[in-house]
Scaffold this active site. Sequence first.
Site, PDB file in Angstrom:
ATOM      1  N   ILE A   1       0.613  -1.149  -0.014  1.00  0.00           N
ATOM      2  CA  ILE A   1       0.050  -0.079   0.007  1.00  0.00           C
ATOM      3  C   ILE A   1       0.861   1.327   0.031  1.00  0.00           C
ATOM      4  CG2 ILE A   1      -1.547   1.364   1.467  1.00  0.00           C
ATOM      5  CD1 ILE A   1      -2.658  -1.208   2.406  1.00  0.00           C
ATOM      6  N   CYS A   2       0.547   2.151  -0.761  1.00  0.00           N
ATOM      7  CA  CYS A   2       1.322   3.385  -1.023  1.00  0.00           C
ATOM      8  C   CYS A   2       1.098   4.165   0.323  1.00  0.00           C
ATOM      9  CB  CYS A   2       0.961   4.166  -2.095  1.00  0.00           C
ATOM     10  SG  CYS A   2       1.661   5.794  -2.320  1.00  0.00           S
ATOM     11  N   VAL A   3       2.372   4.489   0.744  1.00  0.00           N
ATOM     12  CA  VAL A   3       2.362   5.184   2.189  1.00  0.00           C
ATOM     13  C   VAL A   3       1.660   6.649   2.031  1.00  0.00           C
ATOM     14  CG1 VAL A   3       4.727   6.297   1.854  1.00  0.00           C
ATOM     15  CG2 VAL A   3       3.854   6.117   4.137  1.00  0.00           C
TER      16      VAL A   3
ATOM     17  N   ALA B   1      -1.982   6.378   1.680  1.00  0.00           N
ATOM     18  CA  ALA B   1      -2.658   5.899   2.465  1.00  0.00           C
ATOM     19  C   ALA B   1      -2.734   6.761   3.796  1.00  0.00           C
ATOM     20  CB  ALA B   1      -1.896   4.648   3.014  1.00  0.00           C
TER      21      ALA B   1
END
Lengths: 139, 130
Positions: B77-79, B82
Amino acid sequence: MSDKGGTVKKLMYINRKAPYGTIYALESLEVVLIGAAFDQNISLAFIDDGVYQLAKGQNTEALGVKNFSPTYKALGDYDINKIYVEKESLQARGLNQDDLMALTYEDEDDDWAEKNSIHIVSTKEMSDILEQQDVVFSF
Amino acid sequence: MKFGILVNEGPYTHQAADTAYQFALAVINKGHEITRVFFYHDGVNNGTRLTTPPQDDRNIVSRWSEFANTHNIDLVICVAAAQRRGICDSGESKRNGKDTDNIAPGFRISGLGQLIEASILSDRLVVFGD
């Protein structure tokens, strides 16, 4: 970065959405900037409402969201200088190159001469350019 | 063949989350490899363990978790995406002073470099979204 293999691929980012209204354009630009660190062969395409991302004189004050359009002008400093804008998309919206921001880069192979990064291309030319890519990100 | 998969839309709102899963399953069933599944834009919502769909509906989040567990798939998941949307693991939660985390099993949070890397290491990057 983490890719030490020395692989250089042709990466194309397709931008099809208006800059505001959804977050796609902003988050696409974030990928482009991070991706620049990987020393790949990068191109950007702007088609459909995506051409509005490069429009001159964007003002988001009334929207209450950040105007991130100045960031596109930094792309040249990241060695991203192949920016293709589809002619038909511009025409359909009553736009031409004069309505777009001037995006330039300094060509290290030509005594750092300042050159234009934006290329207006036809749908057919765009399709040929896409054909040549190894990876196509679509946002 | 090695496939990288990019999921750009959220679960239940958009077919892309389902199609990406079905595609990933088909990749494995056909004997190919998945270098990574990367979740971006609203796609990050595929990774919240707090999802509670009606019992007669598919559970998109746990479906991903089981898939990752069974086939040892890297779900990232892209930080940045997110953080905007309130998806965090315990480390992110602590760092940002939140009272809990909500990342689902089998997912991890990392940077956009993981997407670029997956695209370089894969034979094909397949994008699911609008």
